[in-house]
Every structure is written in C-alpha cells, then in structure tokens.
Design a protein around this motif. Structure first.
Motif, PDB file in Angstrom:
ATOM      1  N   ASN A 115      -0.149 -10.955   1.691  1.00 16.72           N
ATOM      2  CA  ASN A 115      -0.702  -9.610   1.911  1.00 16.72           C
ATOM      3  C   ASN A 115       0.008  -8.884   3.035  1.00 16.72           C
ATOM      4  O   ASN A 115       0.347  -7.705   2.904  1.00 16.72           O
ATOM      5  N   GLN A 118       3.504  -7.916   2.139  1.00 11.88           N
ATOM      6  CA  GLN A 118       3.471  -6.811   1.184  1.00 11.88           C
ATOM      7  C   GLN A 118       3.308  -5.468   1.910  1.00 11.88           C
ATOM      8  O   GLN A 118       3.963  -4.477   1.594  1.00 11.88           O
ATOM      9  N   GLU A 119       2.460  -5.498   2.915  1.00  9.20           N
ATOM     10  CA  GLU A 119       2.251  -4.295   3.741  1.00  9.20           C
ATOM     11  C   GLU A 119       3.579  -3.828   4.346  1.00  9.20           C
ATOM     12  O   GLU A 119       3.911  -2.648   4.318  1.00  9.20           O
ATOM     13  N   GLU A 121       6.528  -4.635   3.291  1.00  8.85           N
ATOM     14  CA  GLU A 121       7.452  -4.302   2.197  1.00  8.85           C
ATOM     15  C   GLU A 121       7.319  -2.819   1.836  1.00  8.85           C
ATOM     16  O   GLU A 121       8.323  -2.124   1.643  1.00  8.85           O
ATOM     17  N   TYR A 122       6.099  -2.330   1.780  1.00  8.15           N
ATOM     18  CA  TYR A 122       5.898  -0.906   1.459  1.00  8.15           C
ATOM     19  C   TYR A 122       6.516  -0.030   2.543  1.00  8.15           C
ATOM     20  O   TYR A 122       7.134   0.983   2.254  1.00  8.15           O
ATOM     21  N   PHE A 124       8.998  -0.791   4.487  1.00  6.45           N
ATOM     22  CA  PHE A 124      10.449  -0.929   4.363  1.00  6.45           C
ATOM     23  C   PHE A 124      10.990  -0.065   3.218  1.00  6.45           C
ATOM     24  O   PHE A 124      12.013   0.608   3.346  1.00  6.45           O
ATOM     25  N   ARG A 125      10.285  -0.085   2.094  1.00 11.74           N
ATOM     26  CA  ARG A 125      10.739   0.699   0.935  1.00 11.74           C
ATOM     27  C   ARG A 125      10.604   2.198   1.204  1.00 11.74           C
ATOM     28  O   ARG A 125      11.418   2.984   0.749  1.00 11.74           O
ATOM     29  N   ARG A 126       9.555   2.564   1.937  1.00  9.31           N
ATOM     30  CA  ARG A 126       9.356   3.988   2.208  1.00  9.31           C
ATOM     31  C   ARG A 126      10.388   4.527   3.188  1.00  9.31           C
ATOM     32  O   ARG A 126      10.948   5.597   2.996  1.00  9.31           O
ATOM     33  N   TYR A 127      10.623   3.780   4.268  1.00  9.29           N
ATOM     34  CA  TYR A 127      11.407   4.331   5.386  1.00  9.29           C
ATOM     35  C   TYR A 127      12.749   3.639   5.611  1.00  9.29           C
ATOM     36  O   TYR A 127      13.494   4.015   6.513  1.00  9.29           O
ATOM     37  N   ASP A 128      13.020   2.577   4.841  1.00 13.94           N
ATOM     38  CA  ASP A 128      14.300   1.887   4.945  1.00 13.94           C
ATOM     39  C   ASP A 128      14.531   1.323   6.352  1.00 13.94           C
ATOM     40  O   ASP A 128      15.644   1.396   6.892  1.00 13.94           O
ATOM     41  N   LYS A 337      21.429  -5.701  -5.413  1.00  8.09           N
ATOM     42  CA  LYS A 337      21.294  -4.369  -5.980  1.00  8.09           C
ATOM     43  C   LYS A 337      19.972  -3.700  -5.555  1.00  8.09           C
ATOM     44  O   LYS A 337      19.935  -2.509  -5.267  1.00  8.09           O
ATOM     45  N   LEU A 338      18.907  -4.475  -5.501  1.00  8.18           N
ATOM     46  CA  LEU A 338      17.587  -3.906  -5.210  1.00  8.18           C
ATOM     47  C   LEU A 338      17.221  -3.998  -3.727  1.00  8.18           C
ATOM     48  O   LEU A 338      16.087  -3.725  -3.353  1.00  8.18           O
TER      49      LEU A 338
ATOM     50  N   ASP B  44      20.367   3.576 -11.572  1.00 13.66           N
ATOM     51  CA  ASP B  44      20.976   2.250 -11.572  1.00 13.66           C
ATOM     52  C   ASP B  44      19.985   1.171 -11.113  1.00 13.66           C
ATOM     53  O   ASP B  44      19.983   0.049 -11.606  1.00 13.66           O
ATOM     54  N   VAL B  45      19.127   1.534 -10.159  1.00 11.83           N
ATOM     55  CA  VAL B  45      18.177   0.555  -9.618  1.00 11.83           C
ATOM     56  C   VAL B  45      17.115   0.184 -10.656  1.00 11.83           C
ATOM     57  O   VAL B  45      16.792  -0.988 -10.866  1.00 11.83           O
ATOM     58  N   ARG B  95       0.425   1.632  -1.658  1.00 13.93           N
ATOM     59  CA  ARG B  95      -0.125   0.336  -1.244  1.00 13.93           C
ATOM     60  C   ARG B  95      -1.630   0.281  -1.504  1.00 13.93           C
ATOM     61  O   ARG B  95      -2.155  -0.696  -2.002  1.00 13.93           O
ATOM     62  N   ARG B  98      -2.312   0.159  -5.156  1.00 12.70           N
ATOM     63  CA  ARG B  98      -2.063  -1.182  -5.690  1.00 12.70           C
ATOM     64  C   ARG B  98      -3.293  -2.065  -5.491  1.00 12.70           C
ATOM     65  O   ARG B  98      -3.706  -2.784  -6.391  1.00 12.70           O
ATOM     66  N   GLU B 111       7.844  -5.349  -7.974  1.00 12.18           N
ATOM     67  CA  GLU B 111       7.669  -4.757  -6.649  1.00 12.18           C
ATOM     68  C   GLU B 111       7.984  -3.258  -6.690  1.00 12.18           C
ATOM     69  O   GLU B 111       8.594  -2.779  -7.630  1.00 12.18           O
ATOM     70  N   PRO B 112       7.562  -2.518  -5.656  1.00 12.02           N
ATOM     71  CA  PRO B 112       7.868  -1.077  -5.645  1.00 12.02           C
ATOM     72  C   PRO B 112       9.364  -0.831  -5.524  1.00 12.02           C
ATOM     73  O   PRO B 112      10.061  -1.570  -4.845  1.00 12.02           O
ATOM     74  N   LYS B 113       9.818   0.192  -6.199  1.00 14.93           N
ATOM     75  CA  LYS B 113      11.244   0.544  -6.132  1.00 14.93           C
ATOM     76  C   LYS B 113      11.370   2.048  -5.973  1.00 14.93           C
ATOM     77  O   LYS B 113      10.471   2.790  -6.378  1.00 14.93           O
ATOM     78  N   ARG B 114      12.513   2.464  -5.420  1.00 14.44           N
ATOM     79  CA  ARG B 114      12.748   3.902  -5.301  1.00 14.44           C
ATOM     80  C   ARG B 114      13.298   4.437  -6.622  1.00 14.44           C
ATOM     81  O   ARG B 114      14.174   3.827  -7.221  1.00 14.44           O
ATOM     82  N   LEU B 122       8.764   6.005  -3.983  1.00  9.07           N
ATOM     83  CA  LEU B 122       8.458   4.663  -4.494  1.00  9.07           C
ATOM     84  C   LEU B 122       7.671   4.761  -5.790  1.00  9.07           C
ATOM     85  O   LEU B 122       6.755   5.573  -5.900  1.00  9.07           O
ATOM     86  N   GLU B 138       4.575   7.323  -5.574  1.00  2.04           N
ATOM     87  CA  GLU B 138       4.049   7.690  -4.254  1.00  2.04           C
ATOM     88  C   GLU B 138       4.538   9.083  -3.874  1.00  2.04           C
ATOM     89  O   GLU B 138       5.742   9.281  -3.645  1.00  2.04           O
TER      90      GLU B 138
END
Lengths: 351, 159
Positions: A115, A118-119, A121-122, A124-128, A337-338, B44-45, B95, B98, B111-114, B122, B138
């Motif tokens: 959990n 995962q928090e 991870e979100y 990281f995906r949002r703001y890199d 790649k991801l 591509d992603v 989040r 989910r 998992e979430p992807k851009r 996302l 999102e």
C-alpha cells in the motif's frame, strides 16, 4: 470432495486448502493442484508442499490473510524456474524462523508495504520524482515512527521471496559476489537491515570475519535478533558505526555489502568514496540499488542501470560484473520502456 | 448513495478497438453523426494508436488500434472480440479512485501509466464486477482538442 479434469492433472477442492474470499463477486477461489502421478498438492501449478514446504505454507498463509495478492503472486511464481522456487523456499524457511509466532503480522505487513509503495508510485508517475527531498524528511516521516518502521521492515523481508527482482539480487550476492571474494575474506555489510545477506556471509566457511555496521541502534538490534533466531549471531560482529567516520578501518576489508542503502542517501557519491576507503586495494564492493523505485524513504533517484554504474565507477571502482533485474512480472525491456523499477546489482573492484 | 457522491467521476469516452485508425475513422464517420475529431496519437508506452471522435449528442468515441509488436489490443483487433472495449472516466485523484474501485470488487489491470492522448496524464484500467473494463484518467479538467472537422469518408490522419 469435488474434482474436475484439466489435462493430466486433477483439480481437487479440499476443504482444508480451498480459500474463499467471495464477497466481491469476482473469481475468487484458490485451489492447490494435486498431481495425479505424485499425489502432491501444488500452488499455482508449481509450488508443491513436499519440495517447497516453507514457501507453500507461507503463501497459503499470505493468501488467507490478504487474498488480493493472489493474482500478483500467481504470476510471480507460475513460470518460476525450479532453482528460483528452491531459493524462495530457503528464504521462506529463514523468514518464518525470523518471524516466529509473529508470522501473521509479517504477512499483513507485506500488504502494508504494498500500500505505501503504491502511494509513492502514484506520486512518482504524476511528478516524475521521489516525494521526499531530504534525509531530515525521511527521519521525520519514516525513521522516527517505530510502528511504521517495524511494519515497513517486516514487509520488506517478505518481498525477498515475493518480488522476483529481490530474489534475483539475493541470488547474485550468494552465487556471484561471495564466491568472488578471496579465501579467508574479511567482510562488512553497511546497513545489514533484515540480516539475510549478513547471515549468508556469516554461514560461509571461507569467511574469516563478518561485520555489520549501522548508524541506528534500533537497526543493529533488529539485525542481531534476526541473526540470533537464524542461529548464526556469534559469527557476525555488529556495531554502531557511521560510515563517514570510519577512519580507523581504512583498507581493512576484502568485501563490503551495500544493499538497498544508496537510494536512501542525500550524499550517495560521498558514501561511495568512503566505502572505497575502507576496502583493501583490489577489494570488492557489492552494490544493490534500485532505479525508478519510489518508496517512502527513497531520496536518490537513478533513472537507468547505466546511471548507477556510472555513479559507482566515478567513486573509483571498476565494475567487474552486473545484474539487472526488472520489477516482478515484467521483462527488462518493458521495465526500461515503462520506467519501472530495476534492481541493479554490481560487483565493483577498488583500483 | 454516499459512495457515488464521494468519488468525482466524469464520463470521458467509450473505447472501441479497431484494426486501422484510418479505415475505422472513415467508417465511423459514415455510420455515426461524428462532428469532429482529434489528432491521432501513437502512444509507445501504452502500445496503442488512438483518436477521438465527438458525435452530435456530445458522446465521445475513442478508436484504438494496435501500435508496436506488444500491443495489449493486438489480439482483440485480430479476433474481433472485445471490440467494444471500455468506458472511460476522468477523476481528480486516481489513487483514491483505485481504492474505491478495489473495495467494490474491481480488479486492477496493471499499474498507472502516462497517456499521450491525455497530455501525459495518468491512466489506469480496471475490470469491474459488472463484467467490463473501465479506464480512469487522472485530470477532471482535461478536454479533448477536437480540431479536425470531417464529413463522411473524409477522416484522414496525418502523423
């Protein structure tokens, strides 16, 4: 008993082993397989209770407590090679020993770590970027919170089997790194944490001395307790030691273990230079560092395995061997790649 | 009732899998009252090429074609199954959404992807207990840019 035919095997619904968690109306029954020829019960078609009893029992327990991990664990293990399963079984035995009568707590803590990761991870995906910016933040938000830390560490221990990249790193350390050290080697692990790596070195008859250093008294106590439970505490010398204040140990060790520490540091380059100073010339450093790996206490974001190699080489090491292990259930190509986690293992020699 | 109130979901589109965007867009424009199209996005992603068409009532279709060798929609495009693939909603906090979807029995599909088509917002996919796929995006503020006006059979897509 209900049986249905599926190819050469028989699927048996035995009341003792069937898990039902059907409140949500989804496909939700886990059934171990019983092989017609051998009569052995297996999980996910591969983990049988005779060949891998500790792993079998631990996963059954995990799924009873936290059934939502069924799909992930099934994918993790259903195509696993036999030697991977054997190593996981070995780790499961050790983890079960460390956990003792708290094993259910450890299983629930695995759910906890999923959990919180995962928090992150979100984020990281949002703001890199990783959420935390400084070691002070990590202390305030994570390290000073003992119940949180306990759960985090317990959960992390379970990932040694459940996350294939963690298992692969352990294998790299055991099969590639330790044998690369000279006979009668002197070894120190900086940040020994759960103690599994230190235990492995302490059990190696080729080792002359095995030490563990950590800044935190609580961490040292935890490693000590894990080693005591596994039965090899007397062979490891655990001390509270700041790596940045280790002048007395210059050029002392043949080998240093530095596993999942670099990503927690504000000054990773400085740490690597200090590690170099306590290694003998020609000594070997084992580094395990995850890239693109958001976690509540990760600060140092590396974005590729090559970036990790470069950071270690810049500190005065020659990279002798590498192992790149992608996040569970992904290929290395997909992980690149991801921008998913890749655990990077390096054997680096001091020149 | 409370559950629905707590989660902000705004309908975005219905996703349809096709073999080729060019052919399918032209066909769509001949069948449905599509007023405007977005550009094409080769992602591509996610392994898909997509474009969006808005029809007169405001309903938005997403046409999804395989892109790259490991496209997750390659099989559906080939076999003619699951062509009517997903319903998509925008939400402000993926989040949180989910957690809600999981607690209501939805399976998380990856998992979430851009996503390129949503300004790299996302996105994440779920298989809901009702038996279909929901895509969550999102960003409640996001709006498609329907810059291309088309008439029957005139949907062309420059890269």
């Amino acid at each position: 008993m209900v049986a249905s035919r599926r190819g050469p095997e028989t699927l048996v619904a035995s009341s003792a082993l069937v898990l039902r968690f059907g409140e949500r109306g989804r496909p939700n029954v886990i059934l171990p397989w019983v092989n017609d020829r051998t009569g052995m019960a297996t999980l996910f078609g591969v983990i049988d209770e005779i060949k891998h009893p500790a792993l079998h029992s631990l996963i059954l327990r995990q799924l009873r407590l936290t059934p939502r991990h069924e799909k992930f664990l099934s994918r993790r293990f259903q195509n696993a090679a036999f030697d991977d399963l054997s190593l996981c079984d070995e780790l499961a035995q050790r983890i079960t020993t460390i956990a003792g009568d708290q094993i259910d707590v450890f299983c629930n803590d695995y759910d906890f770590i999923c959990n919180i990761v995962q928090e992150e991870e979100y984020h990281f995906r949002r703001y890199d970027e990783y959420r935390l910016k400084s070691f002070q933040d990590a202390i305030a938000q994570v390290y000073a919170n003992k119940p949180y830390m306990d759960s985090y560490m317990n959960g992390l221990l379970m990932t040694q089997m459940y996350w294939s990249n963690h298992t692969a790193c352990f294998r790299f350390y055991r099969d590639r790194y330790l044998p690369s050290l000279p006979d009668r080697y002197e070894f120190v692990e900086v940040g020994p944490g759960h103690g599994l790596l230190l235990y492995q070195a302490a059990s190696d008859p080729r080792a002359r001395s095995v030490s563990g250093w950590d800044l935190s008294e609580a961490s040292i106590a935890q490693t000590q307790s894990a080693l005591a439970r596994m039965g090899n505490a007397h062979r490891a010398n655990l001390t509270i030691q700041d790596l940045f204040d280790a002048k007395a140990h210059e050029e002392r060790f043949d080998g240093i273990g530095f596993s999942e520490v670099l990503e927690h540091l504000e000054e990773p380059d400085r740490a690597l230079r200090h590690l170099r100073s306590v290694l003998k010339i020609g000594g070997q450093l084992f580094v395990n560092v995850p890239i693109n790996s958001p976690a509540p206490d990760h600060l140092y974001l590396l974005r590729s395995p090559e970036e990790a190699m470069e950071a270690v080489a810049k500190a005065g090491f020659v990279i002798e061997e590498t192992g790149f292990y992608p996040a569970t259930n992904y290929t290395l190509e997909q992980a690149r790649k991801l921008t998913l986690t890749i655990s990077v293992c390096l054997i680096a020699r001091r020149t | 009732m409370m559950l629905r109130d707590e989660l902000d979901l705004e309908f975005d589109h219905v996703g349809v899998i096709v073999e080729s965007l060019d052919d399918a867009a032209a066909q769509f424009a001949r069948l449905f009252p599509i007023e405007a199209w977005t550009d094409r996005f080769d992602d591509d992603v996610l392994g898909v090429s997509v474009c969006f068409g808005r029809e007169k009532s405001g309903l938005v279709y997403e046409l999804i074609a395989p892109f790259g060798p490991d496209s997750p929609v390659a099989r559906a495009a080939r076999t003619n199954r699951d062509r009517l693939n997903q319903v998509a909603y925008r939400t402000s906090d993926l989040r949180r959404a989910r957690d809600r979807f999981e607690s209501q029995g939805a399976l998380v599909l990856g998992e979430p992807k851009r996503a390129l088509a949503f300004d790299r917002a996302l996105v994440q996919f779920f298989y809901v207990p009702q038996g279909f796929i929901v895509e969550l995006i999102e960003g409640v503020e996001f709006r498609h840019d329907f810059r291309r006006k088309t008439s029957l059979g005139e949907a062309t897509f420059a890269p």
